[in-house]
Design an enzyme around this catalytic site. Structure first.
Site, PDB file in Angstrom:
ATOM      1  N   ASP A 187       0.913  -1.145   0.000  1.00  0.00           N
ATOM      2  CA  ASP A 187       0.000   0.000   0.000  1.00  0.00           C
ATOM      3  C   ASP A 187       0.950   1.191   0.000  1.00  0.00           C
ATOM      4  OD1 ASP A 187      -1.363   2.302   0.951  1.00  0.00           O
ATOM      5  OD2 ASP A 187      -2.984   1.016   1.625  1.00  0.00           O
ATOM      6  N   HIS A 188       1.027   1.892  -1.125  1.00  0.00           N
ATOM      7  CA  HIS A 188       2.133   2.870  -1.233  1.00  0.00           C
ATOM      8  C   HIS A 188       2.012   3.991  -0.209  1.00  0.00           C
ATOM      9  CE1 HIS A 188      -0.696   5.113  -3.788  1.00  0.00           C
ATOM     10  NE2 HIS A 188       0.069   6.169  -3.608  1.00  0.00           N
ATOM     11  N   HIS A 250      -5.730   2.765   1.592  1.00  0.00           N
ATOM     12  CA  HIS A 250      -4.979   3.927   2.062  1.00  0.00           C
ATOM     13  C   HIS A 250      -5.593   4.536   3.328  1.00  0.00           C
ATOM     14  CE1 HIS A 250      -3.117   3.252  -1.682  1.00  0.00           C
ATOM     15  NE2 HIS A 250      -3.814   4.076  -2.427  1.00  0.00           N
TER      16      HIS A 250
HETATM   17  P1  NDP Z   1      -1.369  -1.182 -16.813  1.00  0.00           P
HETATM   18  O1  NDP Z   1      -2.622  -1.647 -17.465  1.00  0.00           O
HETATM   19  O2  NDP Z   1      -0.779   0.118 -17.222  1.00  0.00           O
HETATM   20  O3  NDP Z   1      -0.242  -2.273 -17.008  1.00  0.00           O
HETATM   21  C1  NDP Z   1      -0.510  -3.648 -16.947  1.00  0.00           C
HETATM   22  C2  NDP Z   1       0.731  -4.417 -17.343  1.00  0.00           C
HETATM   23  O4  NDP Z   1       0.446  -5.800 -17.322  1.00  0.00           O
HETATM   24  C3  NDP Z   1       1.250  -4.102 -18.715  1.00  0.00           C
HETATM   25  O5  NDP Z   1       2.658  -4.126 -18.661  1.00  0.00           O
HETATM   26  C4  NDP Z   1       0.736  -5.255 -19.567  1.00  0.00           C
HETATM   27  O6  NDP Z   1       1.631  -5.590 -20.575  1.00  0.00           O
HETATM   28  C5  NDP Z   1       0.799  -6.378 -18.596  1.00  0.00           C
HETATM   29  N1  NDP Z   1      -0.179  -7.425 -18.956  1.00  0.00           N
HETATM   30  C6  NDP Z   1      -1.512  -7.307 -18.972  1.00  0.00           C
HETATM   31  N2  NDP Z   1      -2.065  -8.476 -19.299  1.00  0.00           N
HETATM   32  C7  NDP Z   1      -1.059  -9.357 -19.501  1.00  0.00           C
HETATM   33  C8  NDP Z   1      -0.988 -10.736 -19.852  1.00  0.00           C
HETATM   34  N3  NDP Z   1      -2.100 -11.443 -20.055  1.00  0.00           N
HETATM   35  N4  NDP Z   1       0.211 -11.327 -19.956  1.00  0.00           N
HETATM   36  C9  NDP Z   1       1.343 -10.601 -19.774  1.00  0.00           C
HETATM   37  N5  NDP Z   1       1.345  -9.277 -19.437  1.00  0.00           N
HETATM   38  C10 NDP Z   1       0.164  -8.677 -19.303  1.00  0.00           C
HETATM   39  O7  NDP Z   1      -1.645  -1.227 -15.234  1.00  0.00           O
HETATM   40  P2  NDP Z   1      -0.958  -0.372 -14.084  1.00  0.00           P
HETATM   41  O8  NDP Z   1       0.506  -0.328 -14.333  1.00  0.00           O
HETATM   42  O9  NDP Z   1      -1.691   0.897 -13.913  1.00  0.00           O
HETATM   43  O10 NDP Z   1      -1.289  -1.246 -12.799  1.00  0.00           O
HETATM   44  C11 NDP Z   1      -0.570  -2.414 -12.466  1.00  0.00           C
HETATM   45  C12 NDP Z   1      -0.936  -2.808 -11.031  1.00  0.00           C
HETATM   46  O11 NDP Z   1      -0.536  -1.787 -10.140  1.00  0.00           O
HETATM   47  C13 NDP Z   1      -2.433  -2.990 -10.797  1.00  0.00           C
HETATM   48  O12 NDP Z   1      -2.595  -3.978  -9.829  1.00  0.00           O
HETATM   49  C14 NDP Z   1      -2.855  -1.647 -10.229  1.00  0.00           C
HETATM   50  O13 NDP Z   1      -4.017  -1.754  -9.445  1.00  0.00           O
HETATM   51  C15 NDP Z   1      -1.647  -1.332  -9.368  1.00  0.00           C
HETATM   52  N6  NDP Z   1      -1.477   0.086  -9.070  1.00  0.00           N
HETATM   53  C16 NDP Z   1      -1.287   0.984 -10.093  1.00  0.00           C
HETATM   54  C17 NDP Z   1      -1.091   2.310  -9.785  1.00  0.00           C
HETATM   55  C18 NDP Z   1      -0.820   3.304 -10.853  1.00  0.00           C
HETATM   56  O14 NDP Z   1      -0.580   4.466 -10.499  1.00  0.00           O
HETATM   57  N7  NDP Z   1      -0.827   2.909 -12.126  1.00  0.00           N
HETATM   58  C19 NDP Z   1      -1.111   2.818  -8.384  1.00  0.00           C
HETATM   59  C20 NDP Z   1      -1.291   1.784  -7.398  1.00  0.00           C
HETATM   60  C21 NDP Z   1      -1.467   0.467  -7.753  1.00  0.00           C
HETATM   61  P3  NDP Z   1       1.366  -5.315 -22.119  1.00  0.00           P
HETATM   62  O15 NDP Z   1       0.606  -4.010 -22.202  1.00  0.00           O
HETATM   63  O16 NDP Z   1       2.741  -5.273 -22.688  1.00  0.00           O
HETATM   64  O17 NDP Z   1       0.577  -6.441 -22.592  1.00  0.00           O
HETATM   65  C1  BG6 Z   2      -3.912   4.732  -6.012  1.00  0.00           C
HETATM   66  C2  BG6 Z   2      -5.287   4.838  -6.597  1.00  0.00           C
HETATM   67  O1  BG6 Z   2      -3.834   3.645  -5.145  1.00  0.00           O
HETATM   68  O2  BG6 Z   2      -3.629   5.928  -5.282  1.00  0.00           O
HETATM   69  C3  BG6 Z   2      -5.411   6.058  -7.471  1.00  0.00           C
HETATM   70  O3  BG6 Z   2      -5.556   3.672  -7.360  1.00  0.00           O
HETATM   71  C4  BG6 Z   2      -5.013   7.298  -6.708  1.00  0.00           C
HETATM   72  O4  BG6 Z   2      -6.750   6.201  -7.951  1.00  0.00           O
HETATM   73  C5  BG6 Z   2      -3.654   7.103  -6.072  1.00  0.00           C
HETATM   74  O5  BG6 Z   2      -4.976   8.383  -7.625  1.00  0.00           O
HETATM   75  C6  BG6 Z   2      -3.331   8.267  -5.148  1.00  0.00           C
HETATM   76  O6  BG6 Z   2      -2.007   8.171  -4.740  1.00  0.00           O
HETATM   77  P1  BG6 Z   2      -1.209   9.486  -4.271  1.00  0.00           P
HETATM   78  O7  BG6 Z   2       0.105   8.958  -3.815  1.00  0.00           O
HETATM   79  O8  BG6 Z   2      -1.150  10.380  -5.459  1.00  0.00           O
HETATM   80  O9  BG6 Z   2      -2.029  10.079  -3.179  1.00  0.00           O
END
Ligand code: NDP
Ligand code: BG6
Length: 499
Positions: A187-188, A250
């Site tokens: 949980d960041h 959070h």
């Molecule tokens: P994205 O959709 O941007 O990225 C998902 C990644 O998973 C991509 O690299 C994609 O690769 C890969 N992927 C998806 N399906 C497959 C598959 N079937 N096989 C192999 N690779 C696959 O998601 P996020 O980066 O936003 O989120 C990732 C995790 O982090 C989630 O659990 C999210 O809830 C969590 N998270 C994200 C935050 C954020 O700020 N983005 C904040 C806090 C938590 P490709 O596109 O190359 O297929």
């Molecule tokens: C993530 C949520 O966990 O936290 C986002 O999925 C949200 O929706 C983010 O924007 C908020 O993080 P921060 O560090 O910007 O407060």
């Protein structure tokens, strides 16, 4: 970027990043790693192995890593040269066989010392694939360290399920493949310096803890306000909503650190035991109380920082009839000796007036004011405001005499700012969390019983949302939420403290 003042270098390890082409990896993990490389925290034997479906070569992944951190120190470009990439699906054994081969190659000492059999698998991929990846790793023996290695750990990102049942099912799968001691749930918010500072404030000082209880505190607010909307994550957010996205994790973590009992030591078990004990004492509204104790709402078009922004239903990936909440507020109570009778108000929302995460401890009013009523009109109760972000710091609000002949008293504040006191902004949360995961310190990571308890206490609210109540209110983007949120506090005679 700032430098964590640390610490010995980490042990060598391979960091296998599932979802290496994704948003989290690109915007958060790679910059955090680059910063750690830049300040010399990581072992020379540290190598990233990216995994995703994108059909990249090693060199294309390396370019991606360089582009993700345009202002990195030269050491980043050096270490990136050793990074590897596996393109594949997580339901194909070929993907894990290739990862295994690469890890064995990397373990062998080369000019940089090798990764020494230590593995950190980071699941920065879509949550529905967490179980699949854990199973793939276990099937190929990757749930154990390589030859001569000391650890194989699994780092997973939120959401940990979407309710109690799915969280338990996910944990069951993870526990079939990895021991709980190998699992690091992120949980960041726990990586934010100011969240950790809640413990320092409470337990490294003698003036706060004696008043940190029902005898002195009148009520508590936790606000997690964002001015951003759902950005490009509309379709993800549609299935999450504010309750799952922010409150379950959070807000509950911040609340637990703020209200838990003192821990005898800073060891991971003691801290996490106290957090879970606190979460067990939190009383959500019963299902028949949800209508009056919970507010849910969605933003409509408005203005943020002078710029017009669309309403939630107009965002890409969002159903034009969506009833997903982008704002939640509620009144909770904590049924234990310390907090009985002290209302705890929480609120979170997207597209609010300002980005601000704060905990406000509002103290009781003095039992008697000897000043004439008109001289103290508008005087607010004492409050200790913990500013988690931005402008990280702490303010103490109190009454002071206005210069002049009579006894007019006005609310003023004493302020502590992190930046001014320490001459630097706090480091990014992911830097600290990555370092702790590589070093094997689980204190800031979320234990399975915390996750499940946080879901358990939100169950009546989730059930009510499914049944369609409380009704969905609306608020204009750029405001502090719907009127109903202000009304939530009225019966107690309180109001939100807006930053
Ligand atoms: P994205 O959709 O941007 O990225 C998902 C990644 O998973 C991509 O690299 C994609 O690769 C890969 N992927 C998806 N399906 C497959 C598959 N079937 N096989 C192999 N690779 C696959 O998601 P996020 O980066 O936003 O989120 C990732 C995790 O982090 C989630 O659990 C999210 O809830 C969590 N998270 C994200 C935050 C954020 O700020 N983005 C904040 C806090 C938590 P490709 O596109 O190359 O297929
Ligand atoms: C993530 C949520 O966990 O936290 C986002 O999925 C949200 O929706 C983010 O924007 C908020 O993080 P921060 O560090 O910007 O407060």
């Amino acid at each position: 970027m700032s430098t964590p003042r640390s610490q010995a270098r980490t042990p060598p390890a391979a960091l296998v990043m599932f979802g290496a082409s994704g948003d989290l990896a690109t915007r958060k993990l790679l910059p955090a790693l680059a910063s750690l490389v830049g300040n010399g925290s990581l072992s020379d034997g540290m190598v990233v192995v990216g995994v995703a479906r994108s059909k990249w070569s090693d060199d294309e992944f390396r370019d991606h890593c360089l582009q993700a951190v345009p202002n990195a120190k030269p050491a980043w470009a050096e270490i990136v040269k050793r990074f590897r990439y596996v393109s594949g699906n997580y339901d194909h054994d070929a993907t894990f066989l290739r990862i295994s081969e690469i890890l064995q190659e990397l373990d062998i000492p080369d000019g940089f010392g090798g990764t020494a059999g230590n593995r950190l698998f980071y699941l920065a991929t879509i949550p529905s694939l967490f179980g699949e990846v854990a199973r793939g790793l276990a099937r190929h023996g990757l749930n154990r360290p390589g030859v001569g290695g000391k650890f194989a750990r699994l780092v997973i990102e939120k959401p940990f399920g979407r309710d109690l049942e799915t969280a338990e099912a996910l944990d069951e799968t993870l526990h079939e493949c990895f021991d709980e001691s190998q699992i690091y749930r992120i949980d960041h918010y726990m990586g934010k310096e100011t969240v950790q500072n809640v413990l320092a404030l409470r337990f490294a000082n003698s003036i706060f803890e004696p008043v940190w209880n029902r005898r002195y505190v009148g009520h508590v607010h936790v606000t997690v306000a964002e001015s951003l909307g759902v950005d490009h994550r509309g379709s993800f957010y549609e299935s999450a909503g504010a309750l799952r996205d922010i409150v379950q994790n959070h807000v509950m973590q911040v609340l637990a650190l703020t209200l838990m009992e003192p821990s005898a030591t800073m060891d991971p078990t003691s801290i996490r035991d106290e957090k879970v004990k606190l979460l067990r004492s939190v009383m959500p509204p019963r299902i028949d109380e949800v209508e009056t104790a919970v507010v849910r709402a969605q933003y409509t078009a408005g203005t943020i920082d002078g710029q017009p922004v669309p309403g939630y239903r107009e965002e890409a990936g969002v159903d034009p009839q969506s009833t997903t909440e982008t704002f939640v507020a509620m009144r909770l109570s904590v049924d234990n000796w310390r907090w009985a009778g002290v209302p705890v108000f929480i609120r979170t929302g997207k597209r609010l007036a300002k980005r601000s995460t704060e905990v406000v401890m509002v103290f009781q009013r003095p039992p008697h004011l000897p000043f004439a009523g008109k001289l103290v009109r508008g005087l607010q109760p004492n409050a200790l405001i913990l500013r988690i972000q931005p402008d990280e710091g702490i303010s103490l609000r109190f009454g002071a005499k206005v210069p002049g002949g009579d006894y007019r008293v006005r609310t003023v504040a004493m302020d502590f700012s992190y930046k001014d006191a320490f001459g630097t902004d706090p480091p990014e949360a992911y830097e600290r969390l990555l370092l702790d995961a590589i070093n094997g310190d689980p204190t800031l990571f979320i234990r399975t019983d915390e996750v499940e308890q946080a879901w358990r206490l939100l169950e009546p609210i989730q059930d009510a949302f499914v049944e369609g109540y409380p009704h969905l209110s609306h608020y204009g983007a750029g405001t502090w939420g719907p009127l109903e949120a202000a009304r939530l506090l009225e019966p107690d005679g309180y109001e939100w403290v807006n930053p």
